[in-house]
Each structure stands twice: as C-alpha cells, then as structure tokens.
Design a protein around this motif. Structure first.
Motif, short mmCIF file in Angstrom:
data_model
loop_
_atom_site.label_atom_id
_atom_site.label_comp_id
_atom_site.label_asym_id
_atom_site.label_seq_id
_atom_site.Cartn_x
_atom_site.Cartn_y
_atom_site.Cartn_z
N LEU A 100 0.89 -1.22 -0.04
CA LEU A 100 0.05 0.09 0.06
C LEU A 100 0.77 1.13 -0.05
N ALA A 101 1.99 1.00 0.90
CA ALA A 101 2.94 2.30 0.75
C ALA A 101 3.39 2.65 -0.74
N ASP A 102 3.70 1.34 -1.45
CA ASP A 102 4.36 1.82 -2.88
C ASP A 102 3.03 2.45 -3.75
N SER A 103 1.87 2.16 -3.22
CA SER A 103 0.84 2.52 -4.05
C SER A 103 0.55 4.19 -3.78
N ASP A 115 -9.36 -6.29 10.17
CA ASP A 115 -8.69 -7.07 9.24
C ASP A 115 -8.63 -6.33 7.87
N THR A 116 -8.76 -4.92 8.00
CA THR A 116 -8.83 -4.31 6.68
C THR A 116 -7.70 -3.00 6.84
N LEU A 117 -7.04 -2.91 5.71
CA LEU A 117 -5.87 -1.70 5.57
C LEU A 117 -6.25 -0.98 4.43
N THR A 118 -6.33 0.25 4.90
CA THR A 118 -6.82 1.25 3.84
C THR A 118 -5.71 2.42 3.37
N GLN A 163 -10.74 -3.13 -2.72
CA GLN A 163 -11.49 -2.21 -3.36
C GLN A 163 -10.72 -1.02 -3.76
N THR A 164 -11.07 -0.38 -4.62
CA THR A 164 -10.32 0.91 -5.25
C THR A 164 -11.29 2.16 -5.42
N THR A 165 -10.84 3.14 -5.15
CA THR A 165 -11.57 4.42 -5.56
C THR A 165 -10.56 5.35 -6.24
N VAL A 171 -7.84 -3.22 1.26
CA VAL A 171 -7.25 -4.54 1.38
C VAL A 171 -7.79 -4.84 2.41
N SER A 172 -8.86 -6.10 2.24
CA SER A 172 -9.43 -6.63 3.48
C SER A 172 -8.90 -8.21 3.47
#
Length: 175
Positions: A100-103, A115-118, A163-165, A171-172
């Motif tokens: 996610l940091a790379d994103s 259990d979710t990282l956003t 899931q993306t916006t 990421v769940s």
C-alpha cells in the motif's frame, strides 16, 4: 514461491543499499568535515537503515511475538510521507502495508482497522491489485511484495479482497 525469493531479495537489497551508501558517504565526509550537519545526516541515514532492517526481519524473517511493530518506523524512512494509523500484528499485514505504501507515490495515510488496511492519498497506483487477488503477473523486484502477500495469504488460507476508488485502496483479509 521459490521463483519469488530472488525478486524479494533484490527489493530488500535495493531498499537497504541506498541507505548503506549514505552511511558510507557520511563517514567519508566526517574525515574531511565533522560539522553538525554531516553528523546529523549520518545519524539520520543510520537510523533509517536500522528501521528498515528491523522491519524486513520482522516481515520476512522468523516472528518474535514480543517485538513491537516496526511498520510505522519503516514508513518514516520512505521518500514520501506515509503515516500509519494503528499497528500491524502479522507479517501478512506488514507486507500488505508495504504494498500500500508503494501505491502512494505522493504519500498519504494507511489505516489498519481490524482485518482491513486502507491507503488514502492524493494519488493512488492500482497496478498491483491483480497481483494481490490472483498471484499472477511478472515476477520483478517492483511486484515482489504484492506477490509475496498473495502467497503468504494463500498459506494462511486468507483471501485478499481489494476495493479501489480514485483516492483510496482497501485490502480486507478474509478468512
């Protein structure tokens, strides 16, 4: 998974070599100029190097449940500002956080809730999403963390639901 290890090693080595080079250059500068700026630069590079080594050991090595989570310290070593809200409790959560940091090419915030990282930022890159969901894609140093996350999730019988916006990626981790 064995095909993935050289790419993971390349990724880790790349992340460490720049900081090691800074430390080396700083020691050369100390020989010529022992000013406070040089000492501060050397101390900063060394601190970042230690933080990354601790994160990589905790994420890719054997787990020690007594260790404090090192993800926030790792994120503080990146070239763009990425903050972590919450803590990661497993290697899988840490490697997803790394992906996610790379994103977040311009920085942002990663939140861990249950259990979710956003990841949220002004700009998000989503090219790794298929890798997290299917584990299929070119094996490279850039993709290694996402492919490793998929493999690790599979080993733990966890499905990564993404899931993306326009400004976020969620990421769940579903058992």
């Amino acid at each position: 998974m064995s095909d993935l290890w050289p790419s993971l090693y390349t990724r880790i080595s790349h992340d460490l070599s720049g900081l090691a080079g800074s430390v080396f250059n700083g020691t050369e500068l100390l020989m010529d100029d022992s000013s406070a700026d040089v000492v501060m630069m050397l101390q900063n590079a060394t601190g970042h190097l230690v933080a990354r080594l601790q994160f990589f050991r905790q994420t890719f090595g054997l787990q020690n449940r007594l260790d404090k989570d090192t993800t926030a310290a790792y994120l503080n070593t990146l070239n763009v500002p990425v903050q972590l809200e919450g803590t990661c409790e497993s290697a899988l959560e840490r490697v997803v956080c790394m992906v996610l940091a790379d994103s977040l090419p311009k920085g942002g915030v990663i939140r861990r809730q249950g259990d979710t990282l956003t990841a949220e930022g002004a700009t998000v890159k989503t090219d790794f999403v298929p890798l997290l969901q299917t584990g299929k894609g070119e094996i490279s140093a850039q993709n290694a963390a996402a492919l490793y996350a998929y493999e690790l999730a599979n080993q733990q019988q966890v499905r990564l639901v993404v899931q993306t916006t326009a400004s976020s990626i969620r990421v769940s981790l579903k058992s």
